[in-house]
Motif scaffolding. Sequence first.
Motif, PDB file in Angstrom:
ATOM      1  N   VAL A  60      16.843  -4.317  15.579  1.00 61.22           N
ATOM      2  CA  VAL A  60      15.978  -4.614  14.437  1.00 61.22           C
ATOM      3  C   VAL A  60      15.033  -5.744  14.830  1.00 61.22           C
ATOM      4  CG1 VAL A  60      15.920  -5.512  12.070  1.00 61.22           C
ATOM      5  CG2 VAL A  60      17.656  -3.824  12.727  1.00 61.22           C
ATOM      6  N   PRO A  61      13.723  -5.575  14.651  1.00 62.47           N
ATOM      7  CA  PRO A  61      13.040  -4.414  14.086  1.00 62.47           C
ATOM      8  C   PRO A  61      13.129  -3.196  15.003  1.00 62.47           C
ATOM      9  CG  PRO A  61      11.633  -6.370  14.020  1.00 62.47           C
ATOM     10  CD  PRO A  61      12.791  -6.688  14.908  1.00 62.47           C
ATOM     11  N   GLY A  62      13.074  -2.020  14.397  1.00 61.38           N
ATOM     12  CA  GLY A  62      13.137  -0.794  15.164  1.00 61.38           C
ATOM     13  C   GLY A  62      13.106   0.415  14.255  1.00 61.38           C
ATOM     14  N   VAL A  63      13.216   1.603  14.875  1.00 59.98           N
ATOM     15  CA  VAL A  63      13.309   2.852  14.138  1.00 59.98           C
ATOM     16  C   VAL A  63      14.425   3.666  14.757  1.00 59.98           C
ATOM     17  CG1 VAL A  63      10.886   2.865  13.418  1.00 59.98           C
ATOM     18  CG2 VAL A  63      11.544   3.984  15.568  1.00 59.98           C
ATOM     19  N   PHE A  75      11.933  -8.757   3.053  1.00 60.78           N
ATOM     20  CA  PHE A  75      11.843  -7.586   3.909  1.00 60.78           C
ATOM     21  C   PHE A  75      10.368  -7.309   4.192  1.00 60.78           C
ATOM     22  CE2 PHE A  75      15.669  -7.395   1.431  1.00 60.78           C
ATOM     23  CZ  PHE A  75      16.645  -6.953   2.316  1.00 60.78           C
ATOM     24  N   GLU A  76       9.967  -7.474   5.424  1.00 65.15           N
ATOM     25  CA  GLU A  76       8.551  -7.342   5.760  1.00 65.15           C
ATOM     26  C   GLU A  76       8.137  -5.900   5.999  1.00 65.15           C
ATOM     27  OE1 GLU A  76       7.251  -9.989   8.777  1.00 65.15           O
ATOM     28  OE2 GLU A  76       7.938 -11.769   7.693  1.00 65.15           O
ATOM     29  N   GLY A  77       9.090  -4.986   6.120  1.00 62.36           N
ATOM     30  CA  GLY A  77       8.737  -3.594   6.289  1.00 62.36           C
ATOM     31  C   GLY A  77       9.953  -2.711   6.410  1.00 62.36           C
ATOM     32  N   LEU A  78      10.127  -1.808   5.440  1.00 66.04           N
ATOM     33  CA  LEU A  78      11.210  -0.828   5.467  1.00 66.04           C
ATOM     34  C   LEU A  78      10.581   0.563   5.471  1.00 66.04           C
ATOM     35  CD1 LEU A  78      13.560  -2.424   2.774  1.00 66.04           C
ATOM     36  CD2 LEU A  78      13.875  -2.471   5.258  1.00 66.04           C
ATOM     37  N   ALA A  97      13.391   0.585  -2.049  1.00 64.94           N
ATOM     38  CA  ALA A  97      12.056   0.527  -1.449  1.00 64.94           C
ATOM     39  C   ALA A  97      11.511   1.939  -1.286  1.00 64.94           C
ATOM     40  CB  ALA A  97      12.100  -0.183  -0.099  1.00 64.94           C
ATOM     41  N   ASP A  98      10.184   2.064  -1.409  1.00 65.93           N
ATOM     42  CA  ASP A  98       9.584   3.394  -1.319  1.00 65.93           C
ATOM     43  C   ASP A  98       8.186   3.359  -0.699  1.00 65.93           C
ATOM     44  OD1 ASP A  98       8.167   2.143  -3.301  1.00 65.93           O
ATOM     45  OD2 ASP A  98       8.541   3.652  -4.845  1.00 65.93           O
ATOM     46  N   ASN A  99       7.882   2.294   0.058  1.00 63.43           N
ATOM     47  CA  ASN A  99       6.544   2.163   0.624  1.00 63.43           C
ATOM     48  C   ASN A  99       6.668   1.427   1.959  1.00 63.43           C
ATOM     49  OD1 ASN A  99       3.886   1.280   1.286  1.00 63.43           O
ATOM     50  ND2 ASN A  99       3.276   1.385  -0.868  1.00 63.43           N
ATOM     51  N   MET A 100       6.328   2.106   3.037  1.00 63.02           N
ATOM     52  CA  MET A 100       6.441   1.539   4.382  1.00 63.02           C
ATOM     53  C   MET A 100       5.580   0.295   4.559  1.00 63.02           C
ATOM     54  SD  MET A 100       5.449   3.549   7.895  1.00 63.02           S
ATOM     55  CE  MET A 100       5.519   2.779   9.508  1.00 63.02           C
ATOM     56  N   PHE A 101       4.507   0.193   3.775  1.00 63.04           N
ATOM     57  CA  PHE A 101       3.496  -0.833   4.013  1.00 63.04           C
ATOM     58  C   PHE A 101       3.645  -2.050   3.106  1.00 63.04           C
ATOM     59  CE2 PHE A 101       1.357   3.376   4.625  1.00 63.04           C
ATOM     60  CZ  PHE A 101       1.452   3.395   6.001  1.00 63.04           C
ATOM     61  N   ARG A 102       4.661  -2.070   2.258  1.00 66.19           N
ATOM     62  CA  ARG A 102       4.833  -3.196   1.351  1.00 66.19           C
ATOM     63  C   ARG A 102       5.825  -4.197   1.903  1.00 66.19           C
ATOM     64  NH1 ARG A 102       5.709  -1.757  -4.876  1.00 66.19           N
ATOM     65  NH2 ARG A 102       6.066  -4.009  -4.794  1.00 66.19           N
ATOM     66  N   GLN A 126      10.112  -3.796  10.461  1.00 67.64           N
ATOM     67  CA  GLN A 126       9.582  -5.151  10.486  1.00 67.64           C
ATOM     68  C   GLN A 126      10.726  -6.129  10.235  1.00 67.64           C
ATOM     69  OE1 GLN A 126       6.712  -5.912  11.460  1.00 67.64           O
ATOM     70  NE2 GLN A 126       5.173  -4.404  10.881  1.00 67.64           N
ATOM     71  N   PRO A 127      10.540  -7.417  10.572  1.00 67.43           N
ATOM     72  CA  PRO A 127      11.645  -8.376  10.433  1.00 67.43           C
ATOM     73  C   PRO A 127      12.117  -8.558   8.992  1.00 67.43           C
ATOM     74  CG  PRO A 127       9.904  -9.254  11.847  1.00 67.43           C
ATOM     75  CD  PRO A 127       9.347  -8.016  11.215  1.00 67.43           C
TER      76      PRO A 127
END
Length: 887
Positions: free
Chosen positions: A65-68, A121-124, A140-145, A226-227
Motif C-alpha cells: 500500500v499504496p497499490g492495486v 484516505f487519499e484514494g480508494l 467510498a464510491d469515487n476513485m478520485f476523491r 493512494q496513501p
Amino acid sequence: MPRISSIFRPAAFFGLNFLMIAIGLLIPKVAAGQSSSRVLEAKWEFRAVSDTDHADVKEWHAAQVPGVVQTDLLRAGLIPDPFYQDNDTRLQWIGLTDWEYRTTFQADAATIAHEHVDLVFEGLDTYADVYVNDQVVLHADNMFRHWRVPAKALLKAGPNTLRVAFHSPITSMIPKVKALPYILPSVTSHNTGNEENIATAPYTRKAAYQYGWDWGPRYVSVGIWQPIRLETWDSLRIESFHVQQQRVGADAAQLNAQLEIEASRSAAISVEINYAELSGTALPPVRQTVQVDPGINRISVPIRVANPKLWYPVGYGAQNRYRFAATVRSGRDVAAEASLKTGLRSIELRREATKTGKSFEFVVNGIAVFAKGADVIPFDSFPNRVTPENHRQILEAARDAHMNMVREWGGGYYESDDFFDICDELGIMVWQEFMFGGDMVPGGADFQNSVKQEAIDQVTRLSDHPSVVLWCGNNEIETGWVHWDDRKNFQASISPSVRDQVWQDYVVLFHGILPGVVSLYGNSVPYWPSSPSANFEDPPDSQTNGDMHYWQVWHALAPIEEYTHQFPRFMSEYGFQSFPEMRTIRTFAKPEDMDIRSATMQDHQKNHGGNERILSYMLRWYPEPKDFASFVYLSQVLQAEAIKVGAEHLRRQRPNTMGSLYWQLNDCWPVASWASIDYYGRWKALQYYARRFYDDVIVSPVAHDGKVEVYVVSDKLQPVSGQIRARLLDFSGKFLTEKTQDVQVPAQSSAVYLTLDQKELLANADPKKSFLVFDLEIGGQRVSRNLFFFDTMHNLDLPETVHVDASLENSGGAYAITLRSPVLARSVYVSFGDLDVQTSDNYFDLLPGEPVLVKLKTPASVSVDQLRSSMQVVSLTDAFPAAPTMH
C-alpha cells in the motif's frame, strides 16, 4: 457512524499539535504535546472474497500500500507478467472479483488523548467499505476523491485493525445498470469484460482507460491506490492553504494567502505568512490576528509583491517560483503550519472575434504563446508503479523537444503532485482535463454531488501550480454526441424527452457544476467545456472556433497530405501510429511472435486493424519492407514523417492557428501506438523529429501550385536576421544549383521568404533523382535544415546501395560516433541491440560527404568493445529487398 467529509492534502504540515501519519509507509507513535514521533511500518495483506476459479487467491497474501490488486498478485507470484504476450486476455477475472485488504497498526495513549484523531484516505479504487476495529466507517464510491473519517471514538490504545473491502466495479454495477430505464453508450462498449456486454464505465468514477482503450489493455483494478494518513489535532488544524493571484503584472503582484482552518472551539489566533523566492532571501512577513469559531473558518491575508519575478513557459522566460509558509499560533504556541511553492503569472485563454471566426490562444503574462506539445496518457496501466523518475524522464524529453504544453487527457487519473512540480520547474504548460474520457454522464444528485466534491478536491490541490493553464471539462463527449455513429444510434433509440434529459445532464455538469468549481477554486485559470469544443457557439471540431481533433488521417485512411488542408484555431489531437523499437518488442514477444498478424502483435495493438493500417499507409509511400525488423523501423519513420507534415503546417498557419498537440507523448504499456516515446522511455523517430519541427525557429518548405514556398517560422520574442540557403542536389551529391536569400524575421511570425518554380528547378534535373536542401543560418550558424523531395519515397530512385561509415571514438570517457556517406542516406538509425545507450540524435538524413557527429550516453559498465560489437547503422534503403530502384 462518524461524520465523513472530503478533504484535500495541503503541501506540507508541521507543528506541535498537527501530526500526520502515513499508513503503508510509516506510523508515528506520538505523545500528547510533543512534536517528535516514533514510526512503525504497517504490514498489509489481501485476499479474494468472491467466487473465483483461482483458489490460491482466497488465502491471505502480503500486499503493498499504496497499490492495486494486480501488482499485489504479480508480486506474490500468483499471476504471470500482465504485459507479456497476450496474458491480458487471461487475467480479466481479476476485475470481476471482490477483494479485501487488512492491517493492524498501533496507537498509543498519547495519540488517543488528542481531541481529534482522523483517518484520511487519499484514494480508494473504487467501491470500498472501510472498517476500523470491525466498525464500518466509510462507503467510498469515487476513485478520485479524498475522504476524512473522524476516528477517535473508534480507536483504542494498542493494536487497531483496519480493513478495506473492495467490490468489483463491474459485477457490483451490472444489476444497478440493468435496472435503469436506458443504458448510456460507452467508449468501452466493445470490451465490457462481462458476458452480458453491459458497459458500467459511464456510471463509475474511475479511470476510464482501465476498462481498455485503443492503446491500452483492459485491467480493471481495485486497491488502496493512494496513501492513508492518521492525523491528530487539538484546538485547530489547517484544512487548506493557497495563494490566490488576483492581479499579476511586471510592477506588482496582488495576492491573497487563503487559509481554511478547522477549529474545535472559539479562540483568537495569529496568522503569519512568510515568503521568498525559492533561491532568494526572505521578504518581510505579513501578520494578521483573527477570531476563529468552531467549524471551518476562511481567512484571507492580502500580500503585495513589488516587481515580482514571474513564471514563464519554457522559451519565453525564466521559471521563477516563490515559497510561501503559513504559521498559525494560539497564544505563543505554534498550532499548525503549512507551506507551498508557486509561480506568479497571469493566464488568459484569448478568444477574440476575427474575420473567419474566433481566436483560441493562451496568453501568459501578456504574451501570446503558440502551444507546441503532445497529449499525455497515464504512465502505466497500474498507477502505483509510476515514480517521479518516470515523470521526469518523459517531461524532460518533452522539454528537450521544445514542447511547452502537454494535454493531460481526461480518460486517466489526476496526476500526482510531483508531475505538476516538474512541469512548474521545466516551464511546461498543462491543459488539464477532468476525468471523463468520452462517455455521456448519468444525472442525479448523488452522482453530480460526488463529481462536484471530486472537482473541489482536485482543483484545490492543483491551484498553486503555475503550469496549469486550463481546466477542460472532458475528452470528446460533446463531439461524440454530435458526430459519432453509436451516439446517433442511441439518440434514435430513445424518446425525445429522454434524449433531452441525457443532454441536460451533460449541460448541468460541464456547463454548470464544473465551471463553477473552477471559478471558485481554480485561481483564475480558465475553463473550457470539452475537447474538442466551440463552447456551444458552433458545432465541435470547428475549423474557425475552439479546438479541433483531426482523425481523418489514420482512422479514415485519408492521405497524410490532408493534414495540410486543415486550418484550425488550435489542434489539440492528431496522430499516427508506429511500433516501438525491437528492444521493447522483445520484452513482451517471443521470436515466433515477430509478425504483425501473430496473436501477440495483434494483442499489443489495441486499435482494431491498426497493424494493417500501418502497412496500408506504408505501401503508399514506400516499397514493402523485407522483414519484421524493417517493418518496425519503417513504421517509426513513417509516423515521424506524417506528424512532421501536420506539425509544420500548423506552425506555418500562425497566428490563425496557435496550437499543435499531437497524440500522444507516452505509453502505459509496451504496444504499437501513437506515442513518440515508448513505455520504457525510449525515443521513437517521432520524438527526434519533434525536436526539429518544434524548434523555436524553423525553415519549412511546402509545394503549392507548382512552386516551392519556403517559410520561416519563429516563436522568438525578438526579431532575427539570417539567410536561407537553398541547394538542388542529386542523390550522389552532385551540385545542380543554389540560391540564397537574406531574411529579416519579425518576432512570433510565419511568412514565405523564398519561392522557387519547380519547372525551372527541374529543367536540367531528374525529379526522381534530385532533392532540395534548405538551411536557415543565423549569425553564421545553421539553426534549421529541411529537405524537399519531388515525389514520395516509393517513386524515387534512391541509391541502390548505401554504405554509411561509422567511426566510434572515446574522448575523455565520453563516446561519440561520426557518420559519413558518399551518397544520400535517408533516415539513418543507430542502435546498440539490448544495451542501454542514448543517442544525441537519430533518424536523420546524411547528405553526401557531410559528416554528422552523434554523442552517446552510456552506463559506466558499457565498454567500447561492447559498443562496437552491438552497433548497427541502417538507412532507408536497408529496409527493402535489393532492387535496381526503389520503385
